[in-house]
Design an enzyme around this catalytic site. Structure first.
Site, PDB file in Angstrom:
ATOM      1  CE  LYS B 174      -1.020   2.638   2.711  1.00 37.89           C
ATOM      2  NZ  LYS B 174      -0.497   3.990   3.130  1.00 37.89           N
ATOM      3  CB  THR B 185       8.974   1.574   0.759  1.00 36.98           C
ATOM      4  OG1 THR B 185       7.946   2.404   0.234  1.00 36.98           O
ATOM      5  CG2 THR B 185       8.705   0.167   0.302  1.00 36.98           C
ATOM      6  CB  SER B 389     -11.100  17.378   6.135  1.00 36.18           C
ATOM      7  OG  SER B 389     -10.748  17.341   4.779  1.00 36.18           O
TER       8      SER B 389
END
Lengths: 389, 389
Positions: B174, B185, B389
């Site tokens: 991912k 990573t 958000s």
């Protein structure tokens, strides 16, 4: 009123045709003396433009009669022909003013990798020479014209003046992108009528730029053409204390640097990142600069998002001395992270004002530094994806 | 088909409620043996998340029974309470599977600076345990579910498999932002049924990541939570040559890294920056990475603008060995700069394809390296100004 605020200088800003918009694109500043002292600092980018290579040769003997600056092309990565263009420009200035080409500085700014049109530059030399050699050249307007002529993507000219006891300093600057100076920055010309030697100017200029232009890092990209030049005419007859002059010069450089920050391409926030409690000033600068170069942090500020995790993720890639679990971070005075843990709610942070203050306390010493940067915006991407066209 | 392609592994991806979208957010991968070999590489970010701190402790004794991964929160900069959450998650897995908590790796990804809800994690452990302990856990679908459960801003799951002589390697990854790994990573889990010791796995994994994930630099921002884990079950009974296994593993890692590049947040171009003629491999990586981090270069590519001056301006800030006036640059095969001077017209360059190939010849040696990066787009700014958000 820019570079003509100080006595003993004349200037001009004219249209020579390098800019396709037809706006002013060639400036000249002449030192009328009696002194011809000068200091200059140059980009630390290893890929230096031809005018930088020329100007560094000129500075081997620190006497300068005039400086010319063109926008509309950087004359960088233009090979031997590009260097000849710079040399020929200096020769044209020398002929026009009756001085030696070896005492003429040249600066260029604009697109890298395109040849400048020498005929247009010679037109600029001729027309600006006309004004510089006349009384009009010492007017306030002449200084303003010069500040306009060096603009590229700048939306406003940058000018500043400072008056000491019997002497004056004036300056102009350009720069809106590729704004991460190392040693020097952008194109800046500063004049003073104080009586100072080239060696004194050099000391003062290096001290001033180290804590002003070198603390500006708008977009992490260092230019190939950065140059800050300080010239003294001695026309005031006043010999200031070097410390006092340096302090005044530093304040003027800070004023110009902040003007550059405020006009940075596409920016919607002016961000001041202050690191305190650092083991050394270099560490403080390292941490603040590393944060200033985090695209994720900069995009968050654009979105008015106090995403302090991105600050710490960036700090973690610096090489400064610190304990990752004893760092405090505040956004506009709200302590969002204390000792490496969430503190006040991020919802208390108001990032709608243009000015943003980030404080990072490392608890590793007493040194401090501030880097001035900007946010990463749609407009920045737009302006810089369309610059060459 | 991801991590269940290799024999001797079961997996699951479930909803535990950390993601507000209601999507899968908790994955488990269990090594069914007979071997329990493992190797892992971790982020070199000095600000490490709690699951990294926990997993590094687990790896002190390289035997791993299972790894669990949650999206919906990074558990980074959450202090002692955050570490307790990770520890308690490992304890819950240990109880569920009847193993030692010291043999359970934990990975997290998502927003930094927010506490994870332990009750939700325990729900994830229970539900994923149910599947992992059943026959369904070894199905192709179970591996696909796990790859989905670790996604954050990824638009597609990343999976890869490779079959050697009698053995198989499978992997999932991912990562879409904060994509500039150092040493390790993002979150990557790779499984194999080959018979290999933990020491052999470590050698192979470090060799593979060095030239794959470590060459990916999408946005210059290194994560606090990066981890690549390689587990071997030995279930095939086949003991491959280490060199052959390493080559196959490297190819699988490259495939996953390219999948990450292609799905990078907001990207409209996949850029391959290849440096040739370098004095050392480190120099080649340094130059390519420096260019990959130039916002001006990246914005130009977004605008389909072959602005090669920005490549050279970036090269000039690297510390590699080179002569600034003897560099060649090509864009998609068009030699726009040769020996530091303009060569073919930039108008010959077509940057409309998504794949962009930049070649930089330093004429300073024989070493080479490629960095994979992306352009800087409006969508990147948008996604990263609204992430929290």
């Amino acid at each position: 009123m820019s570079v003509t605020a100080a006595a003993g200088f004349s200037a001009a800003g004219v249209v020579c045709g390098l800019k396709s918009t037809g706006k002013k694109d060639f400036a000249m500043v002449r030192n009328l003396g009696p002194l011809k002292s000068v200091a200059a600092v140059f980009t630390s980018n290893r890929c230096k433009a031809n005018p930088i290579l020329w100007s560094q040769q000129v500075m081997a003997d620190p006497v300068v009669e005039a400086i010319v600056l063109n926008s509309g092309g950087a004359n960088c990565y233009t090979g031997a022909r590009g260097f000849q263009t710079t040399h020929a420009t200096a020769e044209a200035v020398a002929e026009r003013l009756g001085v030696s080409a070896g005492d003429v500085l040249v600066c260029s700014t604009g697109l890298i990798g395109e040849q400048l049109d020498l005929d247009k530059l010679k037109t600029g030399v001729w027309d600006s020479g006309l004004e510089v050699l006349s009384d009009a050249g010492t007017s306030e307007q002449a200084g303003i014209d010069a500040a306009h002529a060096i603009m590229t993507t700048d939306s406003v000219p940058k000018m500043s003046t400072s008056t000491g006891a019997g002497y004056t300093i004036g300056g102009m600057a350009k720069g809106a992108g590729m704004l991460a100076p190392g040693l020097a920055t952008m194109l800046v010309v500063i004049t003073t009528d104080a009586v100072l030697t080239s060696e004194q100017l050099d000391t003062a200029l290096r001290a001033a730029t180290r804590v002003t232009f070198d603390r500006l890092d708008s977009d992490g990209c260092m230019s190939t053409n950065d140059q800050v030049t300080l010239m003294a005419s001695g026309a005031s007859g006043v010999e200031p204390e070097l410390a006092e002059f340096t302090a005044r010069l530093t304040e003027l450089c800070r004023d110009l640097a902040i003007q550059l920050q405020k006009d940075a391409e596409g920016a919607s926030h002016n961000i001041h990142i202050t690191v305190t409690g650092a083991a050394s000033e270099d560490d403080a600068v390292d941490v603040a600069r590393t944060v200033s170069r985090s695209n994720l942090f900069k995009a968050a500020i654009f979105g008015n998002d106090p995403n302090w995790g991105r600050v710490l993720a960036a700090v973690g890639t610096s090489s400064a001395v610190f304990d990752p679990y004893n760092i405090d971070v505040s956004f506009n005075g709200v302590a969002v992270c204390t000792a490496g843990e969430p503190d006040q709610s991020r919802e208390l942070v108001d990032l709608t004002p243009r000015e943003v203050d980030i404080q990072i306390e490392l608890h590793s010493g007493t040194e401090t530094a501030t880097i001035w940067t900007n946010d990463l915006t749609h407009d920045y991407v737009h302006e810089n994806s369309a610059y060459a066209s």
